[in-house]
Write an enzyme that holds these catalytic residues in place. Structure first.
Site, mmCIF file in Angstrom:
data_model
loop_
_atom_site.group_PDB
_atom_site.id
_atom_site.type_symbol
_atom_site.label_atom_id
_atom_site.label_comp_id
_atom_site.label_asym_id
_atom_site.label_seq_id
_atom_site.Cartn_x
_atom_site.Cartn_y
_atom_site.Cartn_z
ATOM 1 N N HIS A 77 -12.480 -17.614 16.312
ATOM 2 C CA HIS A 77 -12.166 -17.596 14.872
ATOM 3 C C HIS A 77 -10.749 -18.123 14.647
ATOM 4 O O HIS A 77 -10.506 -18.989 13.792
ATOM 5 C CB HIS A 77 -12.310 -16.184 14.320
ATOM 6 C CG HIS A 77 -11.674 -15.966 12.982
ATOM 7 N ND1 HIS A 77 -12.175 -16.521 11.820
ATOM 8 C CD2 HIS A 77 -10.565 -15.277 12.612
ATOM 9 C CE1 HIS A 77 -11.406 -16.175 10.805
ATOM 10 N NE2 HIS A 77 -10.420 -15.428 11.243
ATOM 11 N N ASP A 106 -0.199 -47.715 2.157
ATOM 12 C CA ASP A 106 -1.064 -46.941 3.054
ATOM 13 C C ASP A 106 -0.145 -46.140 3.952
ATOM 14 O O ASP A 106 1.065 -46.093 3.737
ATOM 15 C CB ASP A 106 -1.972 -47.869 3.897
ATOM 16 C CG ASP A 106 -3.247 -47.153 4.343
ATOM 17 O OD1 ASP A 106 -3.132 -46.186 5.131
ATOM 18 O OD2 ASP A 106 -4.344 -47.523 3.879
ATOM 19 N N TRP A 142 -6.432 -16.013 20.817
ATOM 20 C CA TRP A 142 -6.024 -17.421 20.711
ATOM 21 C C TRP A 142 -4.709 -17.677 21.416
ATOM 22 O O TRP A 142 -4.376 -18.812 21.734
ATOM 23 C CB TRP A 142 -5.938 -17.833 19.244
ATOM 24 C CG TRP A 142 -4.661 -17.439 18.540
ATOM 25 C CD1 TRP A 142 -4.348 -16.210 18.062
ATOM 26 C CD2 TRP A 142 -3.544 -18.284 18.252
ATOM 27 N NE1 TRP A 142 -3.106 -16.218 17.488
ATOM 28 C CE2 TRP A 142 -2.581 -17.490 17.574
ATOM 29 C CE3 TRP A 142 -3.259 -19.637 18.477
ATOM 30 C CZ2 TRP A 142 -1.374 -18.000 17.143
ATOM 31 C CZ3 TRP A 142 -2.030 -20.133 18.043
ATOM 32 C CH2 TRP A 142 -1.111 -19.333 17.391
ATOM 33 N N SER A 169 -3.804 -35.317 18.747
ATOM 34 C CA SER A 169 -4.152 -35.649 17.363
ATOM 35 C C SER A 169 -3.026 -35.250 16.405
ATOM 36 O O SER A 169 -2.596 -36.038 15.553
ATOM 37 C CB SER A 169 -5.457 -34.945 16.990
ATOM 38 O OG SER A 169 -5.591 -34.825 15.602
ATOM 39 N N SER A 170 -2.535 -34.018 16.556
ATOM 40 C CA SER A 170 -1.476 -33.547 15.652
ATOM 41 C C SER A 170 -0.211 -34.364 15.797
ATOM 42 O O SER A 170 0.456 -34.672 14.800
ATOM 43 C CB SER A 170 -1.125 -32.084 15.951
ATOM 44 O OG SER A 170 -2.181 -31.260 15.619
ATOM 45 N N HIS A 253 5.842 -19.766 16.898
ATOM 46 C CA HIS A 253 6.492 -19.433 15.637
ATOM 47 C C HIS A 253 6.674 -20.639 14.719
ATOM 48 O O HIS A 253 6.303 -20.578 13.554
ATOM 49 C CB HIS A 253 7.789 -18.643 15.796
ATOM 50 C CG HIS A 253 8.198 -18.126 14.459
ATOM 51 N ND1 HIS A 253 7.652 -17.016 13.892
ATOM 52 C CD2 HIS A 253 9.004 -18.666 13.519
ATOM 53 C CE1 HIS A 253 8.102 -16.871 12.669
ATOM 54 N NE2 HIS A 253 8.931 -17.849 12.404
ATOM 55 N N GLU A 255 4.804 -23.014 14.649
ATOM 56 C CA GLU A 255 3.431 -23.286 14.212
ATOM 57 C C GLU A 255 3.089 -22.552 12.913
ATOM 58 O O GLU A 255 2.425 -23.099 12.044
ATOM 59 C CB GLU A 255 2.452 -22.883 15.328
ATOM 60 C CG GLU A 255 0.981 -22.874 14.935
ATOM 61 C CD GLU A 255 0.395 -24.256 14.659
ATOM 62 O OE1 GLU A 255 1.033 -25.256 15.037
ATOM 63 O OE2 GLU A 255 -0.690 -24.322 14.062
ATOM 64 N N TYR A 257 5.042 -21.904 10.556
ATOM 65 C CA TYR A 257 5.663 -22.649 9.456
ATOM 66 C C TYR A 257 4.989 -23.978 9.243
ATOM 67 O O TYR A 257 4.953 -24.487 8.109
ATOM 68 C CB TYR A 257 7.172 -22.783 9.682
ATOM 69 C CG TYR A 257 7.820 -21.440 9.520
ATOM 70 C CD1 TYR A 257 7.926 -20.876 8.253
ATOM 71 C CD2 TYR A 257 8.219 -20.686 10.612
ATOM 72 C CE1 TYR A 257 8.426 -19.603 8.086
ATOM 73 C CE2 TYR A 257 8.717 -19.413 10.457
ATOM 74 C CZ TYR A 257 8.820 -18.881 9.187
ATOM 75 O OH TYR A 257 9.306 -17.622 9.033
ATOM 76 N N SER A 268 5.131 -25.932 -5.128
ATOM 77 C CA SER A 268 6.294 -26.452 -5.849
ATOM 78 C C SER A 268 5.939 -27.633 -6.736
ATOM 79 O O SER A 268 6.735 -28.049 -7.581
ATOM 80 C CB SER A 268 7.390 -26.870 -4.862
ATOM 81 O OG SER A 268 7.711 -25.807 -4.006
ATOM 82 N N HIS A 302 10.286 -12.482 18.558
ATOM 83 C CA HIS A 302 9.900 -11.325 17.738
ATOM 84 C C HIS A 302 8.414 -10.985 17.922
ATOM 85 O O HIS A 302 7.964 -9.951 17.465
ATOM 86 C CB HIS A 302 10.253 -11.534 16.264
ATOM 87 C CG HIS A 302 9.605 -12.725 15.624
ATOM 88 N ND1 HIS A 302 10.201 -13.452 14.635
ATOM 89 C CD2 HIS A 302 8.409 -13.324 15.833
ATOM 90 C CE1 HIS A 302 9.392 -14.439 14.263
ATOM 91 N NE2 HIS A 302 8.302 -14.375 14.973
ATOM 92 N N HIS A 303 7.676 -11.877 18.591
ATOM 93 C CA HIS A 303 6.279 -11.566 18.899
ATOM 94 C C HIS A 303 6.167 -10.738 20.167
ATOM 95 O O HIS A 303 5.072 -10.363 20.571
ATOM 96 C CB HIS A 303 5.471 -12.855 19.073
ATOM 97 C CG HIS A 303 5.401 -13.671 17.813
ATOM 98 N ND1 HIS A 303 4.380 -13.553 16.917
ATOM 99 C CD2 HIS A 303 6.244 -14.589 17.295
ATOM 100 C CE1 HIS A 303 4.578 -14.377 15.897
ATOM 101 N NE2 HIS A 303 5.713 -15.008 16.102
ATOM 102 N N THR A 328 13.538 -18.077 2.324
ATOM 103 C CA THR A 328 12.228 -17.837 1.712
ATOM 104 C C THR A 328 12.397 -17.176 0.354
ATOM 105 O O THR A 328 11.685 -17.504 -0.608
ATOM 106 C CB THR A 328 11.363 -16.951 2.632
ATOM 107 O OG1 THR A 328 11.417 -17.495 3.956
ATOM 108 C CG2 THR A 328 9.925 -16.923 2.173
ATOM 109 N N LYS A 331 13.140 -19.654 -2.238
ATOM 110 C CA LYS A 331 11.956 -20.372 -2.723
ATOM 111 C C LYS A 331 11.208 -19.539 -3.763
ATOM 112 O O LYS A 331 10.843 -20.041 -4.822
ATOM 113 C CB LYS A 331 11.034 -20.724 -1.553
ATOM 114 C CG LYS A 331 11.689 -21.647 -0.537
ATOM 115 C CD LYS A 331 10.687 -22.279 0.377
ATOM 116 C CE LYS A 331 10.132 -23.528 -0.228
ATOM 117 N NZ LYS A 331 10.907 -24.734 0.004
ATOM 118 N N ARG A 450 -5.960 -3.977 17.143
ATOM 119 C CA ARG A 450 -6.710 -5.198 16.825
ATOM 120 C C ARG A 450 -7.542 -5.614 18.028
ATOM 121 O O ARG A 450 -7.347 -5.120 19.126
ATOM 122 C CB ARG A 450 -5.752 -6.308 16.411
ATOM 123 C CG ARG A 450 -4.807 -6.732 17.509
ATOM 124 C CD ARG A 450 -3.689 -7.636 17.023
ATOM 125 N NE ARG A 450 -4.148 -8.999 16.783
ATOM 126 C CZ ARG A 450 -3.357 -10.086 16.924
ATOM 127 N NH1 ARG A 450 -2.088 -9.954 17.317
ATOM 128 N NH2 ARG A 450 -3.809 -11.294 16.675
HETATM 129 CU CU LIG Z 1 6.845 -15.618 14.609
#
Ligand SMILES: [Cu+2]
Lengths: 536, 294
Positions: A77, A106, A142, A169-170, A253, A255, A257, A268, A302-303, A328, A331, A450
């Site tokens: 998932h 283009d 994941w 690809s990315s 991390h 990622e 963002y 915006s 922090h993870h 943040t 924003k 989890r």
């Molecule tokens: Cu993080």
């Protein structure tokens, strides 16, 4: 402001054959469509997996699926939603809209653009085929933490190679976007006049090029540890499983963002349009985005607070993480200030944008709570974390994508979607998504872990409520597909400008946008740009 | 490919090709390459064949794709703006490669500065050392407390690795001389110095291969020699692959120079490969310092 959609030199017609149109295409709009359709398919596939998870968790005890399969579902998932749904959706929006927003003919590297997309179906075949291989799909989550992830069967090599292809690809997609933005702007489209969606994507593309190779390195080390006898993550050989977590989260991390900055850009764009006011603090928005991107590189651990880390490192990562709340906050403040005393109307894109601002902020606050080291000792790997990142990713990233889709759909199809159906979709989604995820905060605070298919009966009620919300939210997205299908075929003809308050180059070309636009650069009239006057 | 050969193009406009078949060939090629590898790693026969087919297809794709681009370039389809796009593409590609190596350098630094000392009891690792790995003392190089892969010796920095460093540094000089020759329009000198660059790369690779052979047969140092063997071979191995790729690129460019594809002003293909070569060079300096010397 001139548009040259009808006056350019050659080839306004679309390629005739199906393969020529879609398989061999170099057209940014067609490739954008491919990305978006692909993303929708993956959204439904990943959503179906989520339904399996919520069905099993409807009641305590093991009902529907084997625990091994449950683990496969949680892992797949996430991989499908992150790499198959959210990221391709943003790249699809970038493909469609960035050339239109900056007046480019283009994308900068059109052939490579085709390759970026057409790697994805092959990558996801490799990933999804593991579901039917002996031993099934990966089960370790994941994040693929060793040693657990290395104890799987056939799936490991397939998953790792699939991630390699997704990464290629990315990276190619990101290189293309950077080259397009830096090199293809029409004369007069200065960097600080660019629409914010383009700005946020410029910064996102930089993040992608910086961290996707690091993920490639991390999974390559997993591969060699499993098959070639290296000891990167094996303490007996002088390695350390925690090393994987460091390398992974150095990617991971930024990622998150990557999955939210383009949504910031979309929001915006939408809020000023439906507030009929220029964006409050345009330059502050740009600098805040850049600050968030910079900070995202130096907060990864922090993870890992509960994994064992020197106290000094924990303190550093805690404070650095909390620092992200400052840009943040800028924003969120600016979005609210844009609406302040505006002439607001609440069409579907605006509703999703407002939903985004409120619910993403809830996700941001729970993120702040998780950043607090002693609190995280309690929250870590509980449903509180699940609630947090789903507020950020579903009501954040995916609501942002949906806002963008409703906002730009008339420009793509030439038809207005059915406003009533759009509103139904919004309210149905918003109510059900909160029923789905809000109770998970309480479950997590009460200690429900989890990624476990069974739970203490004390958690029964909240899980049942959450599952009901989940099914309703899932159904709402089937309805979303119907709304899109309907809008792609017929509806009220859209005008060029589509929305009364919309400003910028993309609203000067016809709706639907012709196959080729801006083959000669448009003449930019600052007064018609959203941010032509940089002083605001 | 498509209709690139029959078209004309107004060079005041940005060139956007109308359709291409190469990317899908590339996707099938990569899919076959890695899918075959996955089958092979899981012990299924036929995987290597699929990988090989994928690899050949990848070469065909690269040949065809670059061929199209070169033909379009020679026909004058590319204006200054297209040229800048190519330059940005190459620069950011090299940046992504830097980050890829960064992951492995990061692993090396983490291993040396943190994890091995912790296993030896430093900092909060005291109990780890006491109860899990008693008697293990942290010294580098190491293959860990369980002596994974058996005893080994390392390759001294000031022998062949130093020679390799000098070889690569000289190749950075020779390719710069070749670039100056290109800009001065001296094709003979250009071809000579470019060939010298390729030759230096080749000698470097031969020495690397000799070293690997020596490590495996005489020193007991293998990919399986704990964390030292892992970081040593992965870093030098990926670097070696990049040298090989750079040499192939240089060779293609040599033939393109010989055919007169490049002008004094317009030779981005040459410059891109030169950038890549310098990048490979810089990575080696990092390797020499952090893997061999320190
Ligand atoms: Cu993080």
């Amino acid at each position: 402001m001139a548009t040259h959609s009808a006056t350019h030199d050659d080839h306004d017609h679309k390629p005739q054959g199906f393969l020529d149109r879609w398989l061999f295409t170099t057209n940014h709009k067609d490739i954008g469509t491919l990305y978006l359709v692909w993303s929708l398919i993956m959204f439904l596939v990943g959503g179906a997996m989520a339904m399996v998870i919520r069905a099993e968790l409807f009641q305590p005890g093991l009902q529907l699926v084997h625990p091994e399969f449950f683990n496969q579902m949680t892992t797949m998932h996430a991989l499908v939603m992150i790499f198959g749904a959210v990221m391709p959706a943003f790249v699809g929006l970038a493909n469609w809209m960035i050339p239109l927003q900056i007046g480019a003919p283009d994308m900068a590297l059109p052939r490579m653009n085709n390759w970026s997309f057409w790697l994805l179906p092959f990558a996801f075949f490799l990933l999804l085929v593991t579901l039917v291989l002996p031993g099934g799909a990966p089960q370790a989550g994941w994040t693929l933490y060793p040693p657990l992830s290395l104890q799987g069967g056939y799936s490991i090599a397939f998953t790792i190679f699939a991630i390699h292809l997704m990464g290629i690809s990315s990276i190619m997609g990101a290189i293309n976007i950077i080259a397009t933005i830096l090199n293809m702007r029409a004369p007069g489209m200065d960097l600080l006049k660019m629409p914010l969606f383009t700005w946020t994507w410029l910064i996102t593309a930089f993040l992608l090029i910086a961290v996707m190779p690091v993920l490639a390195g991390a999974v390559t080390m997993l591969l060699t540890d499993k098959f070639f006898g290296t000891s990167f993550f094996n303490a007996a050989g002088g390695g350390d499983p925690v090393l994987f977590q460091h390398v992974f989260w150095f990617f991971g991390h930024p990622e998150v963002y990557i999955m939210i900055l383009p949504a910031f850009g979309i929001i915006s764009e939408i809020i000023p349009t439906f507030s009929r006011k220029p964006l409050f603090g345009y330059q502050a928005m740009v600098y805040a985005t850049a600050s968030i991107a910079f900070l995202s590189f130096i907060v990864w651990a922090h993870h890992m607070f509960t994994v064992g880390m020197p106290v000094g490192a924990q303190l550093y990562f805690m404070y650095a993480t909390m620092l992200i709340a400052v840009p943040t906050g800028v924003k969120v403040f600016n979005w609210v200030a844009t609406m302040w005393r505006g002439s607001l109307t609440f069409e579907t894109p605006m509703l999703f944008a407002l939903g985004f601002v409120i619910m993403f902020t809830i996700g941001g606050f729970s993120g702040l709570m998780l950043a607090i080291v002693p609190a995280d000792y309690q929250y870590h790997d509980t449903y509180f974390v699940v609630a947090h990142f789903h507020y950020v990713l579903v009501t954040g990233a995916i609501f942002g994508i949906m806002a963008g889709v409703y906002y730009w759909l008339p420009k793509w199809t030439g038809f207005m979607y059915d406003e009533k159906l759009g509103k139904i979709h919004f309210w149905w989604s918003t109510i059900s998504v909160n029923v789905l995820f809000f109770p998970q905060h309480f479950l997590g605070l009460a200690g429900m872990p989890r990624r476990i298919p069974d739970y203490n009966v004390a958690f029964a009620e909240f899980n049942m409520i959450s599952s009901i919300g989940g099914f309703a939210f899932g159904l709402a997205q089937v309805f979303f597909v119907y709304v899109l299908w309907k809008a792609s075929r017929a509806g009220v003809k859209a005008t060029d400008q589509v929305w009364e308050g919309a400003k910028g180059l993309e609203w000067t070309v016809p709706s639907p946008a012709p196959h080729h636009t801006f083959q000669r650069p448009p003449v930019i009239d600052d007064s018609k740009l959203a941010h032509g006057d940089v002083t605001h | 490919m498509a209709h690139a050969h029959t078209e004309t193009h107004d060079p005041t406009l940005y060139y956007v090709p109308h359709g291409t078949r190469w990317p899908i060939v590339g996707s099938v090629a990569l899919f076959s390459l890695v899918g075959g590898a996955a089958l092979w790693l899981n012990g299924w026969a036929g995987g290597t064949v699929a990988s090989l087919v994928g690899f050949v297809l990848l070469l065909v794709m690269l040949w065809g794709w670059f061929g199209d681009v070169i033909r379009e370039s020679i026909r004058g389809f590319y204006n200054r703006q297209v040229d800048v796009s190519f330059r940005m593409g190459m620069i950011w590609f090299i940046f992504s490669e830097v980050m890829f190596f960064g992951a492995f350098f990061g692993a090396l630094f983490y291993a040396r500065a943190l994890q091995v000392p912790w296993l030896g009891g430093e900092g909060h690792g005291a109990l780890t050392n006491e109860f899990l790995w008693p008697g293990f003392s942290a010294v580098w190089p190491t293959n860990g407390p369980a002596n994974i892969g058996g005893a080994f010796e390392t390759i001294p920095a000031w022998g062949l690795p130093l020679v390799n460093t000098l070889l690569l540094l000289s190749s950075g000089v020779t390719i710069t001389i070749a670039h100056h020759a290109l800009r001065a329009g001296q094709r003979g000198s250009l071809l000579f110095w470019l060939a010298a660059t390729i030759l230096l790369g080749l000698v470097f690779l031969c020495i690397q291969l000799y070293e690997y052979h020596h490590a495996y047969t005489d020193l007991g140092l293998t990919l399986g020699s704990g964390i030292y063997g892992s970081t040593f071979f992965m870093l030098t191995g990926f670097h070696g692959l990049h040298v090989l790729l750079g040499m192939i690129m240089l060779t293609v460019i040599w033939f393109r120079c010989a055919k007169g594809h490049f002008t004094k002003e317009n030779h981005f293909g040459f410059e891109a490969v030169a950038w890549y070569w310098h990048f490979v060079d810089v990575v080696w300096l990092g390797l020499f310092l952090f893997v061999y010397v320190m």
